[in-house]
Design a protein around this motif. Structure first.
Motif, PDB file in Angstrom:
ATOM      1  N   VAL A  38     -12.082  -4.163  13.706  1.00 38.98           N
ATOM      2  CA  VAL A  38     -12.956  -5.126  12.684  1.00 38.98           C
ATOM      3  C   VAL A  38     -12.453  -5.127  11.240  1.00 38.98           C
ATOM      4  N   THR A  39     -12.490  -6.263  10.686  1.00 39.17           N
ATOM      5  CA  THR A  39     -12.306  -6.496   9.201  1.00 39.17           C
ATOM      6  C   THR A  39     -13.493  -6.505   8.665  1.00 39.17           C
ATOM      7  N   LEU A  40     -13.401  -6.030   7.412  1.00 36.05           N
ATOM      8  CA  LEU A  40     -14.736  -5.927   6.486  1.00 36.05           C
ATOM      9  C   LEU A  40     -14.193  -6.068   5.117  1.00 36.05           C
ATOM     10  N   TRP A  41     -14.943  -6.457   4.252  1.00 36.94           N
ATOM     11  CA  TRP A  41     -14.785  -6.529   2.888  1.00 36.94           C
ATOM     12  C   TRP A  41     -15.008  -4.865   2.429  1.00 36.94           C
ATOM     13  N   TYR A  42     -14.513  -4.682   1.279  1.00 37.29           N
ATOM     14  CA  TYR A  42     -14.433  -3.120   0.758  1.00 37.29           C
ATOM     15  C   TYR A  42     -14.609  -3.238  -0.623  1.00 37.29           C
ATOM     16  N   ARG A  43     -14.913  -1.974  -1.234  1.00 30.69           N
ATOM     17  CA  ARG A  43     -14.693  -1.586  -2.697  1.00 30.69           C
ATOM     18  C   ARG A  43     -14.337  -0.251  -2.821  1.00 30.69           C
ATOM     19  N   TYR A  44     -13.448   0.151  -3.606  1.00 32.88           N
ATOM     20  CA  TYR A  44     -13.006   1.375  -3.915  1.00 32.88           C
ATOM     21  C   TYR A  44     -13.784   2.183  -5.024  1.00 32.88           C
ATOM     22  N   ARG A  45     -14.517   3.263  -4.409  1.00 35.67           N
ATOM     23  CA  ARG A  45     -15.326   4.082  -5.255  1.00 35.67           C
ATOM     24  C   ARG A  45     -15.212   5.454  -5.129  1.00 35.67           C
ATOM     25  N   ASP A  46     -14.831   6.368  -6.226  1.00 38.97           N
ATOM     26  CA  ASP A  46     -14.786   7.626  -6.170  1.00 38.97           C
ATOM     27  C   ASP A  46     -14.064   8.255  -5.087  1.00 38.97           C
ATOM     28  N   GLY A  47     -12.663   7.637  -4.457  1.00 43.36           N
ATOM     29  CA  GLY A  47     -11.803   8.181  -3.695  1.00 43.36           C
ATOM     30  C   GLY A  47     -12.113   7.538  -2.288  1.00 43.36           C
ATOM     31  N   ALA A  48     -13.239   6.701  -2.081  1.00 38.17           N
ATOM     32  CA  ALA A  48     -13.505   6.466  -0.681  1.00 38.17           C
ATOM     33  C   ALA A  48     -13.483   4.752  -0.712  1.00 38.17           C
ATOM     34  N   LEU A  49     -13.438   4.217   0.516  1.00 36.22           N
ATOM     35  CA  LEU A  49     -13.626   2.818   0.665  1.00 36.22           C
ATOM     36  C   LEU A  49     -15.075   2.608   1.214  1.00 36.22           C
ATOM     37  N   GLU A  50     -15.678   1.776   0.459  1.00 35.72           N
ATOM     38  CA  GLU A  50     -17.109   1.462   1.173  1.00 35.72           C
ATOM     39  C   GLU A  50     -17.188  -0.095   1.489  1.00 35.72           C
ATOM     40  N   GLU A 132     -14.004   8.200   3.966  1.00 34.53           N
ATOM     41  CA  GLU A 132     -13.270   9.056   3.253  1.00 34.53           C
ATOM     42  C   GLU A 132     -12.001   9.381   3.945  1.00 34.53           C
ATOM     43  N   PRO A 133     -10.852   9.024   3.242  1.00 33.51           N
ATOM     44  CA  PRO A 133      -9.565   9.019   3.568  1.00 33.51           C
ATOM     45  C   PRO A 133      -8.978  10.290   3.541  1.00 33.51           C
ATOM     46  N   ARG A 134      -8.381  10.665   4.782  1.00 32.60           N
ATOM     47  CA  ARG A 134      -7.836  11.979   5.090  1.00 32.60           C
ATOM     48  C   ARG A 134      -6.466  11.850   4.686  1.00 32.60           C
ATOM     49  N   GLU A 135      -5.466  10.857   5.026  1.00 33.18           N
ATOM     50  CA  GLU A 135      -4.231  10.528   4.666  1.00 33.18           C
ATOM     51  C   GLU A 135      -4.115   9.023   4.612  1.00 33.18           C
ATOM     52  N   ILE A 136      -3.330   8.653   3.876  1.00 28.38           N
ATOM     53  CA  ILE A 136      -2.819   7.243   3.179  1.00 28.38           C
ATOM     54  C   ILE A 136      -1.321   7.466   2.877  1.00 28.38           C
ATOM     55  N   TYR A 137      -0.916   6.310   3.777  1.00 30.21           N
ATOM     56  CA  TYR A 137       0.550   5.937   3.761  1.00 30.21           C
ATOM     57  C   TYR A 137       0.521   4.696   2.934  1.00 30.21           C
ATOM     58  N   SER A 138       1.416   4.538   1.902  1.00 31.29           N
ATOM     59  CA  SER A 138       1.717   3.160   1.389  1.00 31.29           C
ATOM     60  C   SER A 138       2.913   2.790   1.287  1.00 31.29           C
ATOM     61  N   TRP A 139       3.242   1.469   1.236  1.00 35.31           N
ATOM     62  CA  TRP A 139       4.560   0.901   1.343  1.00 35.31           C
ATOM     63  C   TRP A 139       4.318  -0.053   0.201  1.00 35.31           C
ATOM     64  N   ASP A 140       5.633  -0.514  -0.445  1.00 39.02           N
ATOM     65  CA  ASP A 140       5.880  -1.598  -1.422  1.00 39.02           C
ATOM     66  C   ASP A 140       7.338  -2.119  -1.222  1.00 39.02           C
ATOM     67  N   PHE A 141       7.566  -3.287  -0.535  1.00 39.75           N
ATOM     68  CA  PHE A 141       8.675  -4.072  -0.656  1.00 39.75           C
ATOM     69  C   PHE A 141       8.899  -4.930  -1.688  1.00 39.75           C
ATOM     70  N   SER A 142       8.350  -4.972  -3.027  1.00 37.76           N
ATOM     71  CA  SER A 142       8.585  -5.831  -3.832  1.00 37.76           C
ATOM     72  C   SER A 142       9.903  -5.728  -4.572  1.00 37.76           C
ATOM     73  N   ASP A 143      10.517  -4.823  -4.485  1.00 33.64           N
ATOM     74  CA  ASP A 143      11.930  -4.613  -4.889  1.00 33.64           C
ATOM     75  C   ASP A 143      12.684  -5.431  -3.922  1.00 33.64           C
ATOM     76  N   ARG A 144      12.523  -5.258  -2.933  1.00 33.67           N
ATOM     77  CA  ARG A 144      13.380  -5.975  -1.800  1.00 33.67           C
ATOM     78  C   ARG A 144      13.059  -7.612  -1.747  1.00 33.67           C
ATOM     79  N   MET A 145      11.775  -7.751  -1.938  1.00 35.84           N
ATOM     80  CA  MET A 145      11.366  -9.105  -1.608  1.00 35.84           C
ATOM     81  C   MET A 145      10.791  -9.848  -2.641  1.00 35.84           C
ATOM     82  N   GLY A 146      10.959  -9.596  -3.726  1.00 33.82           N
ATOM     83  CA  GLY A 146      10.744 -10.392  -5.014  1.00 33.82           C
ATOM     84  C   GLY A 146       9.316  -9.720  -5.541  1.00 33.82           C
TER      85      GLY A 146
END
Length: 151
Positions: A38-50, A132-146
Motif C-alpha cells: 500500500v502507498t500512503l502519505w507520511y510525515r517524519y516525527r521523532d525517528g518514526a514514519l507516521e 518505528e524503523p528497525r533497519e534503514i538502508y539508503s542509496w543516492d546515485f546523484s554523483d553518477r546521475m546528476g
C-alpha cells in the motif's frame, strides 16, 4: 534503536525524509500469509514514519494482525535516491485528525481544496499508523546521475 546502512547515516536519512514529498510504500502480510503493498502519505516525527488512513481500510486490519512491515521511500526521477527498511507498526486513533491535517498540508498545500475537504470530512474515522524503523538502508546515485532533485 534503528540501524542505518548505505549512503547516508541517521542525519542524511532524516534530511531526506523531511524534504521528500514522496509517499511511502508499505509491505505487510494479509491474514492468509500473502503479501500486500500500500502507498500512503507520511510525515517524519521523532525517528518514526507516521501515516493516516481510514480506520476501515483493509490495510489497518492487516497491520493489526501482523505489526511487522517493510517500507520504501524513493524518487521516481533521476537521480535515484531513497531509503528502504523494515520496522514495527502501532495503530492509534488520529485524534482531531492531527496527522491527517499535517499530511494534507504537506502533500496538497492549497492545491486541491476539494480533496482536502473530502479527506478531512467529519464522517471519516481516521487512524494513525506509526512505523518505528528497525533497519534503514539508503542509496543516492546523484554523483553518477546528476543533481536534478525532483521527487
Amino acid at each position: 534503536m534503528t540501524t542505518y546502512r548505505g549512503s547516508w547515516g541517521a542525519d542524511g536519512v532524516e534530511a531526506f525524509l523531511r524534504e521528500a514529498e514522496i509517499p511511502v510504500r508499505i509491505a505487510t502480510h494479509r491474514p492468509d500469509g500473502s503479501l500486500w503493498l500500500v502507498t500512503l502519505w507520511y510525515r517524519y516525527r521523532d525517528g518514526a514514519l507516521e501515516c493516516a488512513t481510514q480506520a476501515s481500510a483493509d490495510v489497518v486490519g492487516f497491520l493489526r494482525n501482523d505489526r511487522d512491515v517493510a517500507f520504501d521511500i524513493s524518487t521516481n526521477r533521476i537521480p535515484y535516491r531513497g531509503i528502504r527498511g523494515n520496522g514495527t507498526v502501532t495503530i492509534s486513533d488520529d485524534d482531531g485528525k492531527a496527522v491527517l491535517r499535517d499530511l494534507v498540508e504537506r502533500y496538497l498545500g492549497g492545491d486541491d481544496p476539494s480533496l482536502a475537504r473530502w479527506l478531512l470530512a467529519d464522517d471519516r474515522d481516521e487512524v494513525r499508523i506509526r512505523i518505528e524503523p528497525r533497519e534503514i538502508y539508503s542509496w543516492d546515485f546523484s554523483d553518477r546521475m546528476g543533481s536534478d532533485t525532483d521527487g
